[in-house]
Design a protein around this motif. Structure first.
Motif, PDB file in Angstrom:
ATOM      1  N   ARG A 134       0.782  -1.197  -0.021  1.00  0.00           N
ATOM      2  CA  ARG A 134       0.045  -0.039   0.058  1.00  0.00           C
ATOM      3  C   ARG A 134       0.896   1.349   0.016  1.00  0.00           C
ATOM      4  O   ARG A 134       0.492   2.501  -0.610  1.00  0.00           O
ATOM      5  CB  ARG A 134      -1.100  -0.214   1.090  1.00  0.00           C
ATOM      6  CG  ARG A 134      -2.186  -1.017   1.140  1.00  0.00           C
ATOM      7  CD  ARG A 134      -3.260  -0.570   2.082  1.00  0.00           C
ATOM      8  NE  ARG A 134      -2.675  -0.691   3.201  1.00  0.00           N
ATOM      9  CZ  ARG A 134      -2.651  -1.836   3.985  1.00  0.00           C
ATOM     10  NH1 ARG A 134      -2.947  -3.210   3.515  1.00  0.00           N
ATOM     11  NH2 ARG A 134      -2.457  -1.863   5.464  1.00  0.00           N
TER      12      ARG A 134
ATOM     13  N   ILE B 158       0.155   2.669  -3.847  1.00  0.00           N
ATOM     14  CA  ILE B 158      -0.964   3.854  -3.764  1.00  0.00           C
ATOM     15  C   ILE B 158      -0.324   4.780  -4.572  1.00  0.00           C
ATOM     16  O   ILE B 158      -0.990   5.536  -5.536  1.00  0.00           O
ATOM     17  CB  ILE B 158      -1.461   3.870  -2.413  1.00  0.00           C
ATOM     18  CG1 ILE B 158      -2.389   2.900  -2.164  1.00  0.00           C
ATOM     19  CG2 ILE B 158      -2.315   5.440  -2.564  1.00  0.00           C
ATOM     20  CD1 ILE B 158      -2.757   3.106  -0.723  1.00  0.00           C
TER      21      ILE B 158
ATOM     22  N   ASP C  43      -5.808   1.454  -3.524  1.00  0.00           N
ATOM     23  CA  ASP C  43      -5.954   1.102  -2.105  1.00  0.00           C
ATOM     24  C   ASP C  43      -7.017   0.350  -1.593  1.00  0.00           C
ATOM     25  O   ASP C  43      -6.858  -0.578  -0.903  1.00  0.00           O
ATOM     26  CB  ASP C  43      -6.273   2.722  -1.230  1.00  0.00           C
ATOM     27  CG  ASP C  43      -6.410   2.458   0.331  1.00  0.00           C
ATOM     28  OD1 ASP C  43      -5.586   1.319   0.747  1.00  0.00           O
ATOM     29  OD2 ASP C  43      -6.788   3.265   0.919  1.00  0.00           O
TER      30      ASP C  43
ATOM     31  N   LEU D 133      -6.007  -3.250  -2.882  1.00  0.00           N
ATOM     32  CA  LEU D 133      -5.300  -3.934  -2.055  1.00  0.00           C
ATOM     33  C   LEU D 133      -5.560  -4.390  -0.927  1.00  0.00           C
ATOM     34  O   LEU D 133      -5.227  -5.390  -0.289  1.00  0.00           O
ATOM     35  CB  LEU D 133      -3.788  -2.955  -1.810  1.00  0.00           C
ATOM     36  CG  LEU D 133      -3.171  -2.622  -3.075  1.00  0.00           C
ATOM     37  CD1 LEU D 133      -1.974  -1.541  -2.821  1.00  0.00           C
ATOM     38  CD2 LEU D 133      -2.373  -4.036  -3.725  1.00  0.00           C
ATOM     39  N   ARG D 134      -6.500  -3.564  -0.071  1.00  0.00           N
ATOM     40  CA  ARG D 134      -7.282  -3.991   1.204  1.00  0.00           C
ATOM     41  C   ARG D 134      -8.150  -5.098   0.702  1.00  0.00           C
ATOM     42  O   ARG D 134      -8.173  -6.131   1.751  1.00  0.00           O
ATOM     43  CB  ARG D 134      -7.876  -2.687   1.764  1.00  0.00           C
ATOM     44  CG  ARG D 134      -7.065  -1.749   2.115  1.00  0.00           C
ATOM     45  CD  ARG D 134      -7.719  -0.624   2.728  1.00  0.00           C
ATOM     46  NE  ARG D 134      -6.997   0.565   3.255  1.00  0.00           N
ATOM     47  CZ  ARG D 134      -6.228   0.530   4.303  1.00  0.00           C
ATOM     48  NH1 ARG D 134      -6.273  -0.440   5.104  1.00  0.00           N
ATOM     49  NH2 ARG D 134      -5.302   1.672   4.688  1.00  0.00           N
TER      50      ARG D 134
END
Length: 257
Positions: free
Chosen positions: A121, A125, A232, A235-236
């Protein structure tokens, strides 16, 4: 003119095809070593088309499945680029043949998955935002191609993972900061090694492809904040998906042979 394999990398002798195929992992490393030598010597450069699989098999002295396995390994780390209907090309980005120091660090000390995703991240990002600000036509085309390949790979999760990895690599290239891209490459290589052990349990290819498309669309229109937010969000989500894969992957030590 591509040279046949020489004494520097010996071709196996007296081995029939069936035995060669049983030794595909070893022979695949031979394919990687042979192509590495040609790239490092300058015989193949970024964008050059490689000979077809049959010709490489004859040059190196291995079976075609071994050539295919070697090329897949190189594609996974972004050294070569296989284009449907066109062939296999040396990728535009810098090849990473040498030992990844993060892999060595992980082997010595371990890297928890939450720290790996935290690192991704922090790096990716910003790279997505930079790509939205800087990407040119060729870079956008490279990102778009990986998105299309992901949508075409739902029935082959390992192939999907290769294009997933290459998508993130293409975004890093589009950010036009070679140092950040090289750092991201090491992290992506480590992540690929982790994912390939659990990806058979992957259930979210369609959703992941949609998320990658959203990142691409934000980059294409030059919306820096949207690109950052979409990366973001992806990736979460990917971290939760990976945790689920690990939970549902049989533990060989707990009962599998």
């Amino acid at each position: 003119m591509v040279r046949p394999i020489d004494d520097e990398i010996e071709a196996p002798s007296g081995i029939d095809v069936s035995e060669s195929e049983r030794k595909t992992p070893v022979a695949a490393k031979q394919v990687v070593a042979y192509l590495r030598r040609l790239i490092e010597s300058g015989e193949f450069r970024a964008g050059d088309k490689l000979p077809p699989e049959r010709e490489l098999a004859q040059l190196i002295g291995v079976s075609r499945p071994s050539v295919r396995a070697g090329l897949q390994s190189l594609a996974a780390v972004g050294v070569v680029d296989t284009r449907r209907g066109a062939g296999t090309f040396v990728a535009e980005g810098p090849p990473l043949f040498d030992v990844n120091p993060l892999s060595l660090f992980s082997a010595l000390h371990g890297i928890p998955e939450d720290e790996l995703f935290e690192t991704r991240r922090v790096i990716e990002i910003d790279l997505a935002g930079m790509a939205a600000d800087r990407a040119g036509g060729d870079e956008l085309a490279a990102i778009s191609e990986e998105v299309m390949e992901m949508f075409a790979s739902f029935d082959d999760v390992h192939r999907f993972l290769v294009h997933d990895t290459r998508f993130h690599r293409a975004v890093a290239t589009a950010a036009r900061n070679p140092l950040l891209a090289a750092i991201m490459e090491m992290v992506a290589d480590l992540f690929y090694d982790l994912r390939k052990t659990t990806v058979d349990r992957y259930q979210g290819a369609s959703e992941a492809a949609d998320q990658h498309r959203a990142i691409y669309q934000a980059i294409r229109v030059g919306d820096v904040e949207l690109a950052r937010n979409e990366m973001d969000r992806h990736l979460r989500w990917a971290q939760r998906a990976q945790e689920m894969e690990v939970k549902t992957t049989p533990n060989r030590k707990a009962g599998e042979d």
